[in-house]
Design a protein around this motif. Structure first.
Motif, PDB file in Angstrom:
ATOM      1  N   ALA A   1      -1.392 -37.762 -61.699  1.00  0.00           N
ATOM      2  CA  ALA A   1      -0.447 -38.886 -61.726  1.00  0.00           C
ATOM      3  C   ALA A   1      -0.483 -39.579 -63.083  1.00  0.00           C
ATOM      4  O   ALA A   1       0.565 -39.949 -63.631  1.00  0.00           O
TER       5      ALA A   1
ATOM      6  N   VAL B   1       4.975 -40.050 -60.627  1.00  0.00           N
ATOM      7  CA  VAL B   1       4.537 -39.845 -59.243  1.00  0.00           C
ATOM      8  C   VAL B   1       3.316 -40.712 -58.954  1.00  0.00           C
ATOM      9  O   VAL B   1       2.555 -41.053 -59.855  1.00  0.00           O
ATOM     10  N   SER B   2       3.142 -41.049 -57.698  1.00  0.00           N
ATOM     11  CA  SER B   2       1.939 -41.759 -57.272  1.00  0.00           C
ATOM     12  C   SER B   2       0.809 -40.741 -57.130  1.00  0.00           C
ATOM     13  O   SER B   2       1.060 -39.537 -57.003  1.00  0.00           O
TER      14      SER B   2
ATOM     15  N   GLU C   1      -0.863 -40.191 -54.501  1.00  0.00           N
ATOM     16  CA  GLU C   1      -0.653 -39.541 -53.208  1.00  0.00           C
ATOM     17  C   GLU C   1       0.370 -38.419 -53.323  1.00  0.00           C
ATOM     18  O   GLU C   1       0.196 -37.338 -52.745  1.00  0.00           O
ATOM     19  N   GLN C   2       1.432 -38.649 -54.075  1.00  0.00           N
ATOM     20  CA  GLN C   2       2.441 -37.611 -54.303  1.00  0.00           C
ATOM     21  C   GLN C   2       1.882 -36.501 -55.184  1.00  0.00           C
ATOM     22  O   GLN C   2       2.146 -35.318 -54.949  1.00  0.00           O
ATOM     23  N   ALA C   3       1.108 -36.867 -56.189  1.00  0.00           N
ATOM     24  CA  ALA C   3       0.555 -35.884 -57.133  1.00  0.00           C
ATOM     25  C   ALA C   3      -0.341 -34.875 -56.425  1.00  0.00           C
ATOM     26  O   ALA C   3      -0.382 -33.703 -56.810  1.00  0.00           O
TER      27      ALA C   3
ATOM     28  N   SER D   1      -5.836 -36.014 -58.064  1.00  0.00           N
ATOM     29  CA  SER D   1      -4.507 -36.592 -57.837  1.00  0.00           C
ATOM     30  C   SER D   1      -4.277 -37.762 -58.790  1.00  0.00           C
ATOM     31  O   SER D   1      -3.175 -37.930 -59.313  1.00  0.00           O
TER      32      SER D   1
ATOM     33  N   VAL E   1       5.849 -31.361 -61.634  1.00  0.00           N
ATOM     34  CA  VAL E   1       5.480 -32.710 -61.200  1.00  0.00           C
ATOM     35  C   VAL E   1       6.481 -33.693 -61.798  1.00  0.00           C
ATOM     36  O   VAL E   1       6.612 -33.766 -63.020  1.00  0.00           O
TER      37      VAL E   1
ATOM     38  N   GLY F   1       0.047 -33.342 -53.723  1.00  0.00           N
ATOM     39  CA  GLY F   1       0.834 -32.224 -53.221  1.00  0.00           C
ATOM     40  C   GLY F   1       1.311 -31.266 -54.296  1.00  0.00           C
ATOM     41  O   GLY F   1       1.840 -30.194 -53.983  1.00  0.00           O
ATOM     42  N   HIS F   2       1.126 -31.629 -55.552  1.00  0.00           N
ATOM     43  CA  HIS F   2       1.555 -30.776 -56.665  1.00  0.00           C
ATOM     44  C   HIS F   2       0.410 -29.942 -57.235  1.00  0.00           C
ATOM     45  O   HIS F   2       0.621 -29.143 -58.148  1.00  0.00           O
TER      46      HIS F   2
END
Length: 190
Positions: free
Chosen positions: A108, A15-16, A18-20, A104, A11, A22-23
């Motif tokens: 983040a 990260v935002s 929203e991005q987190a 998420s 990660v 996906g991790h």
């Protein structure tokens, strides 16, 4: 303290949420043990939770979020987390209800000032609901509710010989992660 955990891939820092999302690669359970009698003295020394947080135990199986189907939504797991102590029902609070921050947001936050490497485990915190009729996932929580309702805690903390079992079932009654089953035993000193 019965909890849900997620495991991440690499990660990036900052990260935002929203991005987190996906991790998040895997989901499982943990029994996050606290040695409550050691916490006050340890915190007073300014070292934080180190000696008061011994080994935690993870579930024998982890699954991907997509394997959870519609039980995984909003980056939360929406199923009851069932705990028994010495074979007696202790609680089955709904994990997705009353969760303050979704996974998420938690990932983040953990990555705010540092990247997280693959395999990082992020916990939900104790599963609890405002509806206390669903029981508890933590002795301290249950004792606090009892003190508020009756003026004093009734449930004792665990003792040597006690057995805790933590498990989550899908809507068809199948165990998803296998069970965490631990007996409290006195350890011999080396």
């Amino acid at each position: 303290e019965a909890e849900i955990v997620v495991v991440t891939d690499d990660v990036p820092m900052a990260v935002s949420p929203e991005q987190a999302a996906g991790h998040i690669q895997l989901v499982g359970l943990v029994n996050d043990v606290s040695l409550r009698n050691l916490i006050p003295g340890e915190l007073a020394k300014g070292f934080g939770f180190l000696q008061s947080k011994p080994r935690s135990t993870l579930s024998p199986v982890f699954v991907t979020p997509d394997e959870l189907g519609d039980a995984w939504r909003g980056n939360k797991l929406h199923l009851p987390l069932v705990t028994h102590v010495n074979g007696e029902w202790f609680g089955a609070p709904e994990a997705g209800v009353d969760m303050q921050f979704d996974f998420s947001q938690l990932v983040a936050h953990a990555a705010r000032t540092r990247p997280l490497s693959a395999g990082t485990i992020v916990g939900s915190g104790t599963i609890a609901n405002q509806d206390t009729s669903l029981g508890a996932s933590c002795f301290a929580e249950k004792r606090t509710v009892e003190a508020l309702e009756t003026g004093k805690p009734v449930t004792p903390f665990m003792s040597f010989g006690d057995l805790v079992r933590i498990e989550m079932f899908d809507r068809d009654g199948n165990s998803i992660f296998g069970a965490i089953e631990q007996r409290i035993e006195r350890q011999a000193l080396p």
